[in-house]
Motif scaffolding. Structure first.
Motif, PDB file in Angstrom:
ATOM      1  N   THR A   1     -16.108 -18.185  12.918  1.00 41.05           N
ATOM      2  CA  THR A   1     -15.629 -19.485  13.366  1.00 41.05           C
ATOM      3  C   THR A   1     -16.737 -20.473  13.705  1.00 41.05           C
ATOM      4  OG1 THR A   1     -13.680 -18.368  14.276  1.00 41.05           O
ATOM      5  CG2 THR A   1     -14.065 -20.641  14.962  1.00 41.05           C
ATOM      6  N   GLY A   2     -17.557 -20.157  14.703  1.00 39.47           N
ATOM      7  CA  GLY A   2     -18.569 -21.116  15.130  1.00 39.47           C
ATOM      8  C   GLY A   2     -17.947 -22.450  15.500  1.00 39.47           C
ATOM      9  N   THR A   3     -18.451 -23.517  14.898  1.00 38.95           N
ATOM     10  CA  THR A   3     -17.895 -24.853  15.171  1.00 38.95           C
ATOM     11  C   THR A   3     -16.597 -25.106  14.420  1.00 38.95           C
ATOM     12  OG1 THR A   3     -19.109 -25.879  13.340  1.00 38.95           O
ATOM     13  CG2 THR A   3     -20.209 -25.796  15.492  1.00 38.95           C
ATOM     14  N   GLY A   4     -16.308 -24.261  13.422  1.00 37.52           N
ATOM     15  CA  GLY A   4     -15.120 -24.465  12.597  1.00 37.52           C
ATOM     16  C   GLY A   4     -15.406 -25.179  11.293  1.00 37.52           C
ATOM     17  N   TYR A   5     -16.666 -25.608  11.077  1.00 39.59           N
ATOM     18  CA  TYR A   5     -16.971 -26.363   9.854  1.00 39.59           C
ATOM     19  C   TYR A   5     -16.832 -25.494   8.598  1.00 39.59           C
ATOM     20  CZ  TYR A   5     -19.460 -29.162   6.396  1.00 39.59           C
ATOM     21  OH  TYR A   5     -19.803 -29.860   5.265  1.00 39.59           O
ATOM     22  N   GLY A   6     -17.407 -24.307   8.618  1.00 36.01           N
ATOM     23  CA  GLY A   6     -17.262 -23.423   7.470  1.00 36.01           C
ATOM     24  C   GLY A   6     -15.813 -23.045   7.230  1.00 36.01           C
ATOM     25  N   THR A   7     -15.067 -22.860   8.320  1.00 41.14           N
ATOM     26  CA  THR A   7     -13.638 -22.579   8.209  1.00 41.14           C
ATOM     27  C   THR A   7     -12.916 -23.752   7.558  1.00 41.14           C
ATOM     28  OG1 THR A   7     -13.740 -21.201  10.199  1.00 41.14           O
ATOM     29  CG2 THR A   7     -11.563 -21.983   9.516  1.00 41.14           C
ATOM     30  N   ALA A   8     -13.268 -24.971   7.956  1.00 36.13           N
ATOM     31  CA  ALA A   8     -12.642 -26.159   7.375  1.00 36.13           C
ATOM     32  C   ALA A   8     -12.916 -26.256   5.882  1.00 36.13           C
ATOM     33  CB  ALA A   8     -13.145 -27.414   8.090  1.00 36.13           C
ATOM     34  N   LEU A   9     -14.145 -25.968   5.468  1.00 36.61           N
ATOM     35  CA  LEU A   9     -14.464 -26.012   4.033  1.00 36.61           C
ATOM     36  C   LEU A   9     -13.630 -24.999   3.268  1.00 36.61           C
ATOM     37  CD1 LEU A   9     -18.365 -26.348   4.013  1.00 36.61           C
ATOM     38  CD2 LEU A   9     -16.670 -28.166   3.728  1.00 36.61           C
ATOM     39  N   ALA A  10     -13.492 -23.791   3.818  1.00 38.05           N
ATOM     40  CA  ALA A  10     -12.687 -22.767   3.154  1.00 38.05           C
ATOM     41  C   ALA A  10     -11.226 -23.199   3.064  1.00 38.05           C
ATOM     42  CB  ALA A  10     -12.814 -21.437   3.890  1.00 38.05           C
ATOM     43  N   CYS A  11     -10.715 -23.823   4.129  1.00 34.16           N
ATOM     44  CA  CYS A  11      -9.326 -24.308   4.121  1.00 34.16           C
ATOM     45  C   CYS A  11      -9.130 -25.398   3.078  1.00 34.16           C
ATOM     46  CB  CYS A  11      -8.948 -24.840   5.499  1.00 34.16           C
ATOM     47  SG  CYS A  11      -8.769 -23.590   6.779  1.00 34.16           S
ATOM     48  N   ARG A  12     -10.069 -26.321   2.964  1.00 34.67           N
ATOM     49  CA  ARG A  12      -9.975 -27.390   1.976  1.00 34.67           C
ATOM     50  C   ARG A  12     -10.012 -26.816   0.558  1.00 34.67           C
ATOM     51  NH1 ARG A  12      -8.374 -31.837   4.953  1.00 34.67           N
ATOM     52  NH2 ARG A  12     -10.043 -32.735   6.211  1.00 34.67           N
ATOM     53  N   ARG A  13     -10.770 -25.766   0.384  1.00 33.04           N
ATOM     54  CA  ARG A  13     -10.932 -25.175  -0.947  1.00 33.04           C
ATOM     55  C   ARG A  13      -9.750 -24.300  -1.329  1.00 33.04           C
ATOM     56  NH1 ARG A  13     -10.858 -22.796  -4.990  1.00 33.04           N
ATOM     57  NH2 ARG A  13     -12.515 -21.733  -6.152  1.00 33.04           N
ATOM     58  N   LEU A  14      -9.215 -23.515  -0.389  1.00 35.44           N
ATOM     59  CA  LEU A  14      -8.221 -22.499  -0.714  1.00 35.44           C
ATOM     60  C   LEU A  14      -6.832 -22.781  -0.167  1.00 35.44           C
ATOM     61  CD1 LEU A  14     -10.437 -19.398   0.174  1.00 35.44           C
ATOM     62  CD2 LEU A  14      -9.918 -20.217  -2.124  1.00 35.44           C
ATOM     63  N   GLY A  15      -6.770 -23.525   0.925  1.00 38.81           N
ATOM     64  CA  GLY A  15      -5.539 -23.657   1.686  1.00 38.81           C
ATOM     65  C   GLY A  15      -5.642 -22.815   2.943  1.00 38.81           C
TER      66      GLY A  15
ATOM     67  N   TYR B   1     -17.131 -29.507  -4.172  1.00 40.29           N
ATOM     68  CA  TYR B   1     -17.461 -30.915  -3.965  1.00 40.29           C
ATOM     69  C   TYR B   1     -16.423 -31.605  -3.082  1.00 40.29           C
ATOM     70  CZ  TYR B   1     -18.651 -35.787  -4.874  1.00 40.29           C
ATOM     71  OH  TYR B   1     -18.996 -37.109  -4.715  1.00 40.29           O
ATOM     72  N   GLU B   2     -15.148 -31.449  -3.407  1.00 42.23           N
ATOM     73  CA  GLU B   2     -14.099 -32.112  -2.625  1.00 42.23           C
ATOM     74  C   GLU B   2     -14.037 -31.611  -1.188  1.00 42.23           C
ATOM     75  OE1 GLU B   2     -12.088 -34.782  -3.044  1.00 42.23           O
ATOM     76  OE2 GLU B   2     -13.399 -35.129  -4.763  1.00 42.23           O
ATOM     77  N   PRO B   3     -14.121 -30.303  -0.935  1.00 39.84           N
ATOM     78  CA  PRO B   3     -14.156 -29.866   0.464  1.00 39.84           C
ATOM     79  C   PRO B   3     -15.302 -30.504   1.249  1.00 39.84           C
ATOM     80  CG  PRO B   3     -13.657 -28.010  -0.947  1.00 39.84           C
ATOM     81  CD  PRO B   3     -13.990 -29.145  -1.859  1.00 39.84           C
ATOM     82  N   LEU B   4     -16.484 -30.572   0.654  1.00 35.97           N
ATOM     83  CA  LEU B   4     -17.614 -31.197   1.339  1.00 35.97           C
ATOM     84  C   LEU B   4     -17.378 -32.690   1.547  1.00 35.97           C
ATOM     85  CD1 LEU B   4     -20.499 -29.419  -0.593  1.00 35.97           C
ATOM     86  CD2 LEU B   4     -20.173 -29.295   1.884  1.00 35.97           C
ATOM     87  N   ALA B   5     -16.789 -33.333   0.550  1.00 35.90           N
ATOM     88  CA  ALA B   5     -16.617 -34.787   0.591  1.00 35.90           C
ATOM     89  C   ALA B   5     -15.463 -35.233   1.477  1.00 35.90           C
ATOM     90  CB  ALA B   5     -16.408 -35.328  -0.830  1.00 35.90           C
ATOM     91  N   THR B   6     -14.570 -34.319   1.831  1.00 34.73           N
ATOM     92  CA  THR B   6     -13.376 -34.707   2.594  1.00 34.73           C
ATOM     93  C   THR B   6     -13.286 -34.063   3.971  1.00 34.73           C
ATOM     94  OG1 THR B   6     -12.069 -32.951   1.538  1.00 34.73           O
ATOM     95  CG2 THR B   6     -12.065 -35.117   0.465  1.00 34.73           C
ATOM     96  N   THR B   7     -14.338 -33.382   4.393  1.00 37.65           N
ATOM     97  CA  THR B   7     -14.330 -32.733   5.711  1.00 37.65           C
ATOM     98  C   THR B   7     -15.203 -33.517   6.686  1.00 37.65           C
ATOM     99  OG1 THR B   7     -13.985 -30.534   4.749  1.00 37.65           O
ATOM    100  CG2 THR B   7     -14.855 -30.630   6.996  1.00 37.65           C
ATOM    101  N   PRO B   8     -14.625 -34.046   7.756  1.00 30.20           N
ATOM    102  CA  PRO B   8     -15.400 -34.813   8.742  1.00 30.20           C
ATOM    103  C   PRO B   8     -16.182 -33.891   9.677  1.00 30.20           C
ATOM    104  CG  PRO B   8     -13.099 -34.761   9.396  1.00 30.20           C
ATOM    105  CD  PRO B   8     -13.181 -34.048   8.076  1.00 30.20           C
ATOM    106  N   ARG B   9     -17.358 -33.508   9.242  1.00 28.08           N
ATOM    107  CA  ARG B   9     -18.155 -32.554  10.015  1.00 28.08           C
ATOM    108  C   ARG B   9     -18.458 -33.068  11.414  1.00 28.08           C
ATOM    109  NH1 ARG B   9     -24.432 -30.654   9.124  1.00 28.08           N
ATOM    110  NH2 ARG B   9     -24.293 -28.604  10.120  1.00 28.08           N
ATOM    111  N   HIS B  10     -18.617 -34.380  11.562  1.00 24.25           N
ATOM    112  CA  HIS B  10     -18.990 -34.924  12.872  1.00 24.25           C
ATOM    113  C   HIS B  10     -17.923 -34.640  13.926  1.00 24.25           C
ATOM    114  CE1 HIS B  10     -16.363 -38.161  11.426  1.00 24.25           C
ATOM    115  NE2 HIS B  10     -16.352 -38.674  12.647  1.00 24.25           N
TER     116      HIS B  10
END
Length: 222
Positions: free
Chosen positions: A118-132, A22-31
């Protein structure tokens, strides 16, 4: 743009509040990771530029939908304004709900070292928010995608390890979990097997008639 409100709504629509995603989704600026994309209009692809239409940008980025970022060889980042093109999508920002589903089926834990694409980096960002970010390695065959994602992720304060490589060949390091770029049938790309630690898990294609990816244990090649 009040992106935080949009991101929190996306998180609420995608997972339960107690979910660790929830927090990774809520705190990642996908735009910010998808500033330009392609919309399908009657079989042709029309370029959309977020800065020129912030409301459409917010709607697109914070809805559980895939955003096509490349058609044929033409990436939205490189297209002239108001371009309309034809062809098959060749790169996209995967819909957030599917990204999280794939991560869940990869059996990721708090201390997992993970390999993602990688792609756009969005999935990578979610993983970083979740795990570090120190536990995340992100790879792609397209050098432009890796370079652009690195710049955009760094602007968000995220510095995972990124590398340009072909996932069908050797991959750097060993990992506890991996998420291929798409469902890949009964077997994963060959390069994913040797880098999987003993007991590592990775999503597989859905069973016929099912929308959920399967998982299976993989044993590292030592």
């Amino acid at each position: 743009m009040d992106w935080e409100t949009h991101a929190r709504r996306l998180a609420a629509d995608t997972v339960r509040p107690e979910s660790r995603w929830y927090e990774p989704l809520a705190t990642t600026p996908r735009h910010l990771l998808v500033p330009r994309w392609w919309d399908n209009e009657g079989g042709r692809w029309a370029l959309r530029d977020g800065e020129s239409d912030p409301e459409a940008w917010a709607r697109a980025a914070y809805t559980d939908r895939a955003l096509v970022t490349q058609v044929g060889p033409l990436h939205a980042d490189h297209a002239e304004p108001e371009t309309v093109t034809e062809g098959r999508p060749t790169s996209s920002s995967t819909l957030p709900g599917l990204v999280v589903t794939m991560y869940r089926h990869a059996m990721i834990t708090d201390n997992s070292h993970v390999l993602v694409t990688t792609g756009t980096g969005y999935g990578t960002a979610l993983a970083c928010r979740r795990l570090g970010a120190e536990l995340v390695t992100s790879v792609d065959v397209d050098a432009h995608l890796v370079t652009t994602a690195r710049q955009r992720l760094q602007a968000l304060g995220l510095r995972p390890h990124l590398a340009v490589c072909d996932i069908t060949g050797p991959l750097p390091g060993e990992y506890d979990g991996s998420c291929p770029p798409c469902p890949c049938g009964p077997s994963r790309p060959p390069g994913w097997r040797p880098c999987a630690r003993a007991g590592a898990w990775s999503p597989r294609s859905p069973e016929p008639g099912s929308s959920s990816p399967r998982t299976r244990p993989t044993t590292a090649a030592r």
